[in-house]
Scaffold this motif. Sequence first.
Motif, PDB file in Angstrom:
ATOM      1  N   MET A 372       0.846  -1.204   0.000  1.00 53.87           N
ATOM      2  CA  MET A 372       0.000   0.000   0.000  1.00 53.87           C
ATOM      3  C   MET A 372       0.879   1.252   0.000  1.00 53.87           C
ATOM      4  SD  MET A 372      -3.000   1.333  -0.059  1.00 53.87           S
ATOM      5  CE  MET A 372      -4.478   0.657   0.677  1.00 53.87           C
ATOM      6  N   ALA A 373       1.960   1.228   0.778  1.00 57.68           N
ATOM      7  CA  ALA A 373       2.853   2.389   0.848  1.00 57.68           C
ATOM      8  C   ALA A 373       3.470   2.655  -0.530  1.00 57.68           C
ATOM      9  CB  ALA A 373       3.942   2.143   1.888  1.00 57.68           C
ATOM     10  N   ILE A 374       3.858   1.586  -1.212  1.00 57.29           N
ATOM     11  CA  ILE A 374       4.461   1.746  -2.548  1.00 57.29           C
ATOM     12  C   ILE A 374       3.423   2.315  -3.516  1.00 57.29           C
ATOM     13  CG2 ILE A 374       5.437   0.460  -4.515  1.00 57.29           C
ATOM     14  CD1 ILE A 374       6.685  -1.458  -2.339  1.00 57.29           C
ATOM     15  N   ALA A 375       2.185   1.779  -3.433  1.00 56.46           N
ATOM     16  CA  ALA A 375       1.115   2.285  -4.315  1.00 56.46           C
ATOM     17  C   ALA A 375       0.833   3.758  -4.024  1.00 56.46           C
ATOM     18  CB  ALA A 375      -0.148   1.443  -4.125  1.00 56.46           C
ATOM     19  N   ARG A 376       0.908   4.163  -2.754  1.00 54.10           N
ATOM     20  CA  ARG A 376       0.691   5.579  -2.387  1.00 54.10           C
ATOM     21  C   ARG A 376       1.807   6.436  -2.964  1.00 54.10           C
ATOM     22  NH1 ARG A 376      -1.746   4.595   3.446  1.00 54.10           N
ATOM     23  NH2 ARG A 376      -3.918   4.555   2.807  1.00 54.10           N
ATOM     24  N   ARG A 377       3.038   5.967  -2.786  1.00 59.30           N
ATOM     25  CA  ARG A 377       4.171   6.734  -3.318  1.00 59.30           C
ATOM     26  C   ARG A 377       4.037   6.892  -4.829  1.00 59.30           C
ATOM     27  NH1 ARG A 377       9.409   3.480  -3.697  1.00 59.30           N
ATOM     28  NH2 ARG A 377       8.189   2.700  -5.450  1.00 59.30           N
ATOM     29  N   ASN A 378       3.561   5.840  -5.497  1.00 58.38           N
ATOM     30  CA  ASN A 378       3.424   5.876  -6.958  1.00 58.38           C
ATOM     31  C   ASN A 378       2.136   6.545  -7.414  1.00 58.38           C
ATOM     32  OD1 ASN A 378       5.818   4.516  -7.042  1.00 58.38           O
ATOM     33  ND2 ASN A 378       4.913   2.500  -7.413  1.00 58.38           N
ATOM     34  N   LEU A 379       1.355   7.016  -6.463  1.00 56.70           N
ATOM     35  CA  LEU A 379       0.032   7.603  -6.764  1.00 56.70           C
ATOM     36  C   LEU A 379      -0.768   6.662  -7.665  1.00 56.70           C
ATOM     37  CD1 LEU A 379       1.254  11.286  -7.201  1.00 56.70           C
ATOM     38  CD2 LEU A 379      -0.162  10.430  -5.342  1.00 56.70           C
ATOM     39  N   ASP A 380      -0.649   5.359  -7.356  1.00 59.49           N
ATOM     40  CA  ASP A 380      -1.337   4.324  -8.120  1.00 59.49           C
ATOM     41  C   ASP A 380      -2.687   4.068  -7.431  1.00 59.49           C
ATOM     42  OD1 ASP A 380      -2.301   1.996  -9.242  1.00 59.49           O
ATOM     43  OD2 ASP A 380      -0.364   0.958  -9.255  1.00 59.49           O
ATOM     44  N   TRP A 381      -3.683   4.778  -7.881  1.00 56.53           N
ATOM     45  CA  TRP A 381      -4.979   4.747  -7.187  1.00 56.53           C
ATOM     46  C   TRP A 381      -5.695   3.420  -7.343  1.00 56.53           C
ATOM     47  CZ3 TRP A 381      -5.501   8.323  -3.708  1.00 56.53           C
ATOM     48  CH2 TRP A 381      -4.710   9.468  -3.838  1.00 56.53           C
ATOM     49  N   LYS A 382      -5.527   2.781  -8.504  1.00 55.22           N
ATOM     50  CA  LYS A 382      -6.169   1.485  -8.737  1.00 55.22           C
ATOM     51  C   LYS A 382      -5.647   0.464  -7.721  1.00 55.22           C
ATOM     52  CE  LYS A 382      -7.063  -1.664 -12.555  1.00 55.22           C
ATOM     53  NZ  LYS A 382      -6.079  -2.742 -12.514  1.00 55.22           N
ATOM     54  N   LYS A 383      -4.347   0.450  -7.547  1.00 57.39           N
ATOM     55  CA  LYS A 383      -3.721  -0.499  -6.621  1.00 57.39           C
ATOM     56  C   LYS A 383      -4.125  -0.198  -5.175  1.00 57.39           C
ATOM     57  CE  LYS A 383      -0.985  -3.990  -6.309  1.00 57.39           C
ATOM     58  NZ  LYS A 383      -1.468  -5.208  -6.946  1.00 57.39           N
ATOM     59  N   GLN A 384      -4.154   1.101  -4.852  1.00 56.11           N
ATOM     60  CA  GLN A 384      -4.528   1.472  -3.476  1.00 56.11           C
ATOM     61  C   GLN A 384      -5.930   0.962  -3.152  1.00 56.11           C
ATOM     62  OE1 GLN A 384      -3.735   5.629  -2.186  1.00 56.11           O
ATOM     63  NE2 GLN A 384      -2.553   5.808  -4.065  1.00 56.11           N
ATOM     64  N   ILE A 385      -6.826   1.120  -4.119  1.00 53.47           N
ATOM     65  CA  ILE A 385      -8.210   0.662  -3.883  1.00 53.47           C
ATOM     66  C   ILE A 385      -8.251  -0.854  -3.766  1.00 53.47           C
ATOM     67  CG2 ILE A 385     -10.482   0.494  -5.014  1.00 53.47           C
ATOM     68  CD1 ILE A 385      -9.870   3.528  -5.868  1.00 53.47           C
ATOM     69  N   GLU A 386      -7.525  -1.530  -4.634  1.00 53.36           N
ATOM     70  CA  GLU A 386      -7.476  -3.006  -4.593  1.00 53.36           C
ATOM     71  C   GLU A 386      -6.981  -3.523  -3.237  1.00 53.36           C
ATOM     72  OE1 GLU A 386      -6.187  -3.805  -9.114  1.00 53.36           O
ATOM     73  OE2 GLU A 386      -4.926  -4.782  -7.600  1.00 53.36           O
ATOM     74  N   LEU A 387      -5.995  -2.833  -2.681  1.00 52.33           N
ATOM     75  CA  LEU A 387      -5.379  -3.305  -1.431  1.00 52.33           C
ATOM     76  C   LEU A 387      -6.183  -2.943  -0.185  1.00 52.33           C
ATOM     77  CD1 LEU A 387      -1.676  -2.378  -2.272  1.00 52.33           C
ATOM     78  CD2 LEU A 387      -2.495  -4.690  -1.830  1.00 52.33           C
ATOM     79  N   SER A 388      -7.216  -2.123  -0.354  1.00 51.82           N
ATOM     80  CA  SER A 388      -7.986  -1.650   0.809  1.00 51.82           C
ATOM     81  C   SER A 388      -8.808  -2.775   1.424  1.00 51.82           C
ATOM     82  CB  SER A 388      -8.962  -0.552   0.379  1.00 51.82           C
ATOM     83  OG  SER A 388      -8.265   0.499  -0.221  1.00 51.82           O
TER      84      SER A 388
END
Length: 428
Positions: A372-388
């Motif tokens: 999640m931290a990596i997805a946040r750093r990458n501003l990867d919103w799709k991944k952030q939502i998937e990991l929630s």
Amino acid sequence: MTQLEAAKKGIITEQMKKVANDENKDEKYILSKIKEGKIVIPANINHKNLSPKGIGEGLTTKVNVNLGSSKDKEDFEFELKKLEIALKYGTDAVMDLSTGENLDELRKLIIEKSPVPVGTVPIYEAAILAVRKYGFIGKMSKQLLFETIEAHCEDGVDFITVHCGVTLNSIERIKKEGRITNVVSRGGSFLVEWMIYNNKENPLYEYFDELLKIAKKYDVTLSLGDGLRPGCLKDATDRGQIYELITLGELTQIAWDNGVQVMIEGPGHIPIDEIEMNIKLEKSLCHGAPFYVLGPVVTDIAPGYDHITAAIGGAIAAWHGADFLCYVTPAEHLRLPDIEDVKEGLIATKIAAHAGDIGKKIPGAIDKDILMAIARRNLDWKKQIELSLDPEKAKKYRESLLSKDEDACSMCGEFCAIKKVRDYFSSK
Ligand code: SF4
């Protein structure tokens, strides 16, 4: 043969293999901890579609969702919808706490539709039957209570709450010391009423050997209930509560000697600074048996938000060694939970369990947080939502107010801190 008896003989069962695989543990580790009583696998031989779960030392903290009708709302579809939501959002177990009319029918339906372990509190049904027949719980016969217990076990219930530690001695201690909320456990209050009316010892304590025979026959795990749990912070960790816990520790060893798996239920309402002590006391007095806590709720002044007060307590409890958290919903202390309450309560409890697992240093527990931290750093919103834990809610919030800067979110927009420094740090 029960899971405990198999472990004592060195036999690795299919259920142990499944738990070892799910938890990324050696099968021998699971076997040795079951043998010691420190892990349980509630798996009734009659629960045919069960996908077994392990609860206890070294395993991820599990969560339970309570279902069940009451006389004020008896709607099977509504209860099955709650089960569906609980399974969708990843509960590890469900308990049917129904106190309505058609208890048998609903219980059988829940068992049939639940791949996760199912628990019940058979004394609810025995008490209801006694009230129906005689108008009073005090008239409940020992035979009715034990027949009801056996009926639940025969149906395929994987664990039953039995308040065996509510004894004449422990009630006397509460009376002498004095409490604000006296007894808040429903099952505990039924037994107190019965014991005072009949002036007799708790049949679940007096005839514990008969209870063990039933549990052993179906390999039902006994969840030794905390009938005298504190109902407010002021009553926490008093003589009645600890006396009951000592009794449960003694009964645990008798159950183990008879090949029956045991969990211990714990409080309740506890001040935040007493949680660690309560976990250590249980682990010591009950010889490392898995601890199943109800909350704990860390303040009494937040009706409507008790999923939060319980998640604070649950995270601290799990961190210090609690193995199983019973969910608390925003409706706690106010009404029967609805579908949304079930979801909110479950997610809050899963957050608590996960935070506790990170504190417990369960291998791999933090991995998803790193992703999640990596997805946040990458501003990867799709991944952030998937990991929630709740992707639908995360998506809904994100989309409800998008930023003009597509990479960022509307919290800081063009001043997105992550975006501003990302290129600088990645060039190092
Ligand atoms: S805009 Fe602010 S809150 Fe949103 S991702 Fe960037 S730094 Fe985080």
